[in-house]
Design an enzyme around this catalytic site. Structure first.
Site, PDB file in Angstrom:
ATOM      1  CE  LYS A  92      -2.132   0.630   3.704  1.00 20.26           C
ATOM      2  NZ  LYS A  92      -1.015   1.577   4.539  1.00 20.26           N
ATOM      3  CB  THR A 130       5.292  -0.148  -2.345  1.00 20.09           C
ATOM      4  OG1 THR A 130       6.114  -0.417  -1.293  1.00 20.09           O
ATOM      5  CG2 THR A 130       5.920  -0.094  -3.703  1.00 20.09           C
ATOM      6  NE  ARG A 143      -0.428   5.603   8.330  1.00 17.78           N
ATOM      7  CZ  ARG A 143      -0.614   4.213   8.559  1.00 17.78           C
ATOM      8  NH1 ARG A 143      -1.092   3.946   9.824  1.00 17.78           N
ATOM      9  NH2 ARG A 143      -0.423   3.368   7.741  1.00 17.78           N
ATOM     10  CE  LYS A 182       2.666  -2.518   8.729  1.00 15.34           C
ATOM     11  NZ  LYS A 182       3.301  -1.560   8.053  1.00 15.34           N
ATOM     12  CB  ALA A 209      -5.150   1.625  10.429  1.00 15.85           C
ATOM     13  CG  PHE A 267      -3.157  -2.302   9.308  1.00 12.90           C
ATOM     14  CD1 PHE A 267      -2.016  -3.426   8.640  1.00 12.90           C
ATOM     15  CD2 PHE A 267      -2.811  -2.111  10.422  1.00 12.90           C
ATOM     16  CE1 PHE A 267      -0.930  -3.430   9.513  1.00 12.90           C
ATOM     17  CE2 PHE A 267      -1.981  -2.127  11.438  1.00 12.90           C
ATOM     18  CZ  PHE A 267      -0.804  -3.043  10.929  1.00 12.90           C
ATOM     19  CG  PHE A 326       4.337 -10.287  -7.085  1.00 16.59           C
ATOM     20  CD1 PHE A 326       5.702 -10.674  -5.827  1.00 16.59           C
ATOM     21  CD2 PHE A 326       3.517  -9.381  -6.524  1.00 16.59           C
ATOM     22  CE1 PHE A 326       5.702  -9.953  -4.723  1.00 16.59           C
ATOM     23  CE2 PHE A 326       3.633  -8.811  -5.157  1.00 16.59           C
ATOM     24  CZ  PHE A 326       4.610  -8.957  -4.517  1.00 16.59           C
ATOM     25  CD1 TRP A 357       9.259  -3.035  -4.022  1.00 13.33           C
ATOM     26  CD2 TRP A 357      10.194  -4.244  -5.384  1.00 13.33           C
ATOM     27  NE1 TRP A 357      10.207  -3.800  -3.395  1.00 13.33           N
ATOM     28  CE2 TRP A 357      10.834  -4.569  -4.300  1.00 13.33           C
ATOM     29  CE3 TRP A 357      10.474  -5.115  -6.732  1.00 13.33           C
ATOM     30  CZ2 TRP A 357      11.795  -5.314  -4.199  1.00 13.33           C
ATOM     31  CZ3 TRP A 357      11.411  -5.994  -6.534  1.00 13.33           C
ATOM     32  CH2 TRP A 357      12.249  -6.098  -5.297  1.00 13.33           C
TER      33      TRP A 357
END
Length: 556
Positions: free
Chosen positions: A71, A73, A94, A105, A273, A301, A381, A409
């Site tokens: 998210k 990224t 944030r 994480k 969140a 999240f 991917f 990415w």
């Protein structure tokens, strides 16, 4: 391909004043924290307050899985793509918490070629905002316990102290503690608790405050305890608000940094969140809207948590109107929701994809309930097959959502141009008619049940005896006409993290309810959610180090 930290450390950063110039800020508008970080001054914010607002784009995601969604990224890469298309855009994010950075994480600077930099600074101490928030929180705690020790003139009931200490670390042993042990001069013995700083009320207050006047008003309203007659005792009665505001003076100013492609990013505040309201500061978002034609922000999240709170708390309180939502998913995550193990996610499996895509379907439906146009994007991917990509595209478009692939990415802004063009097309062709999902004038229980049933898909809601008593207390002091901030596991639409996919008709258990009076909402604890996380068996901290020449390694 290089690791995230290697990409970040090899990025060709430019002086932050050059980045700020892209959105109309001059040197006097900035307070430098070295060459690559700065705060935007109050004078600069005041200077642009009458500018026309740009378009507000929210990036959210399906419920997180071990397969990853990307998210942040996507948010960063989308901002880079807008810049490549010669659009005046700014990213609003944030700040990361040290808890997950050292825990499981990792950091929150994006990934690959869609990162904000300096990545190490952002993930560690940055400009000191979280230290200021932690200090202000614990100053109030110290003043509270000192007042009790010095005679307790406010007649505080020691069994009804609701204010908690905080620290920005995952430390489970501090969830429930006893303070004041030792000699009489060491204080009054009582039970106490810690929350992680990003779940603290001070964090929420900072992120929702419009300016210093508003900040001080919100600090004054904090309920720290109840007296022996059951009346709330607020922070203003402890004569500490001025000192707390002084500690938070600089933290109130938004920070500006850059992406690896030198796109401006305003990064400020960092509530979780799952246990807080999960959005960056109102000041950061509103400033971004005044400085650029497009503000691309994110909420934490899954959309059932971050997006719901962005809509029902932040937008409601700040008078914001989102123009579009980007909903992030991956084929791998959807197959995980369909029952495929993490080890087998690289194999084509259309049956599992069809089974797991119901999680994405629920989030599409939820966003539609807020009447905001939605663009679904898949982080692509190399293992994704054309058949899988085509299935997701057709599924989304059949449900009224636009669709685009994202390769940010691997390719940075270039890999986000298809998504950026689809967002621009959506902004031009679809109108937002945003409205929150509930009326704050509804009862506390009604608001909770609306979120539970409409957003999560619950069939019923059960309130514990503690929750029933807390709601009765809140009603007795007139603290009911506010949004609700639901604290729930991020891994499921339900309060059971093992129920992946799209659980329906389940019972949601409300464990407790308490006021965050300064922030202006009621916090609702569901299931087994904790406001102080713990570390995993092998914390990320085990792999973090610094070389003899000062280069940090192991961050991700």
């Amino acid at each position: 391909m290089m690791s995230d930290i290697e990409i970040a450390q090899s990025a060709k950063m430019v002086h932050i004043k050059e980045v700020a110039q892209k959105i109309g800020l001059v040197e006097d508008d900035l307070e430098y924290y070295g060459k690559y970080k700065a705060k935007i001054t109050d004078e600069a914010i005041d200077k642009v307050k009458d500018n026309k607002d740009g378009k507000l784009i929210l990036v959210t995601a399906i419920n997180p899985t071990p397969a990853g969604e990307g998210k942040t990224t996507t948010t960063v890469g989308l901002g880079e793509a807008f810049s490549r298309l010669n659009k005046k855009a700014v990213i609003a994010l944030r700040e990361p918490s040290l808890g997950p950075c050292f825990g499981l994480k990792g950091g929150a600077a994006g990934g690959g070629y869609a990162q904000v930099v300096p990545m190490e600074d952002l993930n560690l101490h940055f400009t000191g905002d979280f230290h200021a928030i932690t200090t202000a929180n614990n100053l109030l705690s110290a003043m509270l316990d000192n007042h009790i020790k010095q005679g307790n003139a406010l007649n505080i009931d020691l069994n009804r102290i609701v204010w908690k200490r905080c620290m920005d670390m995952n430390d489970r042993v501090l969830r429930n503690i006893v303070v004041g042990l030792g000699r009489p001069q060491d204080g009054v013995v009582r039970e106490d608790h810690f929350v992680i700083s990003v779940a603290s009320e001070i964090m929420a207050i900072l992120c929702l405050s419009a300016d210093m006047k508003d900040l001080k008003k919100r600090l004054s309203d904090i309920i720290v305890a109840y007296d022996t007659e059951g009346k709330p005792v607020r922070a203003e009665s402890l004569n500490v608000v001025g000192a707390m505001a002084a500690v938070l003076k600089d933290a109130l100013k938004p920070n500006v940094i850059q992406t690896v492609e030198n796109t401006p990013a305003i990064v400020h505040g960092g509530p979780f969140a799952n246990i807080a309201h999960g959005c960056n500061s109102v000041r950061a978002t509103k400033t971004a809207l005044k400085l650029a034609d497009y503000c691309i922000t994110e909420a934490g999240f899954g959309a059932d948590l971050g997006a719901e709170k962005f809509f029902d708390i932040k937008c409601r309180m700040a008078g914001l109107k989102p123009d579009a939502v980007v909903l992030v998913a991956t084929v791998r995550a959807l197959k995980y929701n369909g029952g495929v193990s993490k080890a087998d996610l690289s194999n084509e499996n259309l049956e599992a994809l069809k089974k797991g895509i119901v999680n994405l379907e629920k989030h599409i439906e939820n966003i539609a309930k807020y009447k905001v146009p939605c663009v679904v994007t898949l982080n692509k991917f190399s293992s994704d097959t054309q058949a899988e990509l085509d299935f997701v595209k057709e599924f989304c478009e059949a449900r009224g959502a636009s669709f685009a692939l994202s390769e940010v990415w691997e390719k940075g802004g270039e890999g986000g141009e298809a998504l950026a063009n689809k967002v621009l097309e959506t902004l031009e062709t679809k109108e937002s008619d945003f409205c929150p999902i509930y009326d704050t004038k509804a009862s506390i229980k009604e608001k909770i049940e609306t979120v539970a049933k409409e957003i999560y898909g619950a069939g019923s809601v059960t309130f514990s005896k503690e929750a029933e008593a807390s709601i009765k207390t809140l009603e007795s002091i007139g603290f009911t006409d506010t949004p609700v901030c639901m604290a729930k596991t991020q891994y499921s639409l339900s309060d059971d993290p093992t129920l992946i996919g799209r659980p329906e008709g389940f019972n949601l258990t409300i464990r407790d309810v308490y006021p965050s009076a300064g922030a202006g909402f009621v916090v609702v604890l569901t299931g087994n959610i904790m406001t102080m996380p713990g570390l995993p068996k092998h914390p990320a901290a085990e792999g973090i180090d610094v070389t003899e020449d000062g280069v940090i390694t192991g961050l991700f």
